[in-house]
Each structure stands twice: as C-alpha cells, then as structure tokens.
Motif scaffolding. Structure first.
Motif: not given
Length: 210
Positions: A125-144
């Motif tokens: 659960s910890t690793l899945l949470g971190l992975l989701g966060t990293v991918l979410g940040l990548i998507g957020a910065f890509a959208a900028l």
C-alpha cells in the motif's frame, strides 16, 4: 453523511491507484479478521482441553488423558496424541521429547499461516501510494506545458493535491496493517510458547510416571 461524502471525494480525487490500494485494504482486513478469530478460538480450545488433561496426567490416568487427546482436533490434542503414541513404543525422555517436537512442527504452519501477508500488504500500500503520487505529478507537470500561463498555478496545485491523496491513502492502509501484523505476531508467539510449555509438562509427567 457529510463524512461519507468527504471520503468519496477524497477517494475520487486520488486517481486510478486508489483502487488497487483499496483492494489491498480489503485483503488486509480479511486476513486480519480471520487470524484474530482463528487464534482466539485456538487459544480457548487448547486451554479448555489442557485444563481437563493436566489433572489426569498428574494423577497418572494416562489412558483417559490419551482418550481425550485423541478425540480432539486441537493443537494440544495432536501434540499429546503424538507423545502418547511414542511413549507406548519407547518412553525414554529424549524419544518422547522428539515426538512432541515433531507434533509441534506439524501444527505450527496452521498457527502461523497468512499472518506475514499483513507485512506485505503494508509495504504494497505504501509503494502503490508513492507510485500513484509520482505518476500523478508527472501528469500534472506534463499538462502545464500546454496550459495558459494564468492557469498554470491552479493546474499545478490541483495536480499535486490529487497526487498527495494517493500517498495519504496508502499510508492510511499501511500503518494499521503494520500494527495488526505486529500484534498478531505477538499473539502467535504467545500461543507457540504455550504449546511448548504443554510439551515440556507432558514429557515430564509421562516419563516420570512410566
């Protein structure tokens, strides 16, 4: 009702990785509840059987004690049945001790089963949470890159908030899973210690009398 709505919004805002974390939560709950029920029932049944057999061993009534043990499918019953079978063949202390130890090895897998999964679920659960966060940040910065400059701050803020929800949910699952793992390990160790004590007292009673 407001709390429920808040939880739903929090879950929906976390993105796709909230679903595998929720699955890990469901598995951790299932394993934890099953282990609590199993260990509690095992402790009660073992205590009840030993309370009936201990006075018989002390009085030297091995036939009745063996009958009670053989009729029970508890861990204590299996241990004592193995010990009585060896004592009829060879009642030397070393041989009876080996027999009871072998009986203990046979019942240990059922006692220790699945508890270790909780530690794995905590890490997952910890690793899945971190992975989701990293991918979410990548998507957020890509959208900028294609966003209007006036909207970049708002988009970045929303993207980071969504990504952090995933980490938060992962930790919410990981911490209780880790605590449950530690507690169930402690219960398991106490039960094993009790069985070892029963083995020792049984060997002393049988070898001393016979």
């Amino acid at each position: 009702m407001e709390l429920f709505n808040h939880v739903i919004r929090f879950f929906q805002a976390g993105g796709a990785f909230m679903y595998p974390i929720a699955l890990v939560l469901a598995l951790a709950l299932a394993v934890g509840v099953e282990r609590v029920i199993f260990l509690g029932r095992t402790e009660r049944e073992n205590r009840s059987l030993w309370a009936r057999i201990a006075p018989l061993l002390k009085a030297g009534d091995f036939n009745e004690a063996e009958r009670l043990a053989s009729e029970s499918d508890t861990a204590v019953g299996k241990l004592l049945t193995t010990g009585f079978a060896q004592a009829r063949v060879d009642n030397r202390r070393s041989e009876v001790e080996i027999a009871t130890e072998e009986g203990l090895m046979e019942v240990l897998p059922a006692i220790e089963r699945r508890t270790h999964y909780l530690g794995t679920f905590s890490n997952m659960s910890t690793l899945l949470g971190l992975l989701g966060t990293v991918l979410g940040l990548i998507g957020a910065f890509a959208a900028l890159g294609n966003a209007d400059p006036a909207e970049k701050a708002d988009l970045l803020s929303a993207g980071i908030s969504e990504a952090m929800n995933c980490t938060a949910f992962g930790l919410m699952v990981a911490i209780p899973s880790l605590l449950a793992h530690a507690w169930l390990n402690s219960r398991t160790t106490e039960l094993i210690d009790t069985l070892e004590s029963v083995c020792s007292r049984f060997v002393s009673a049988v070898c001393k009398r016979r």
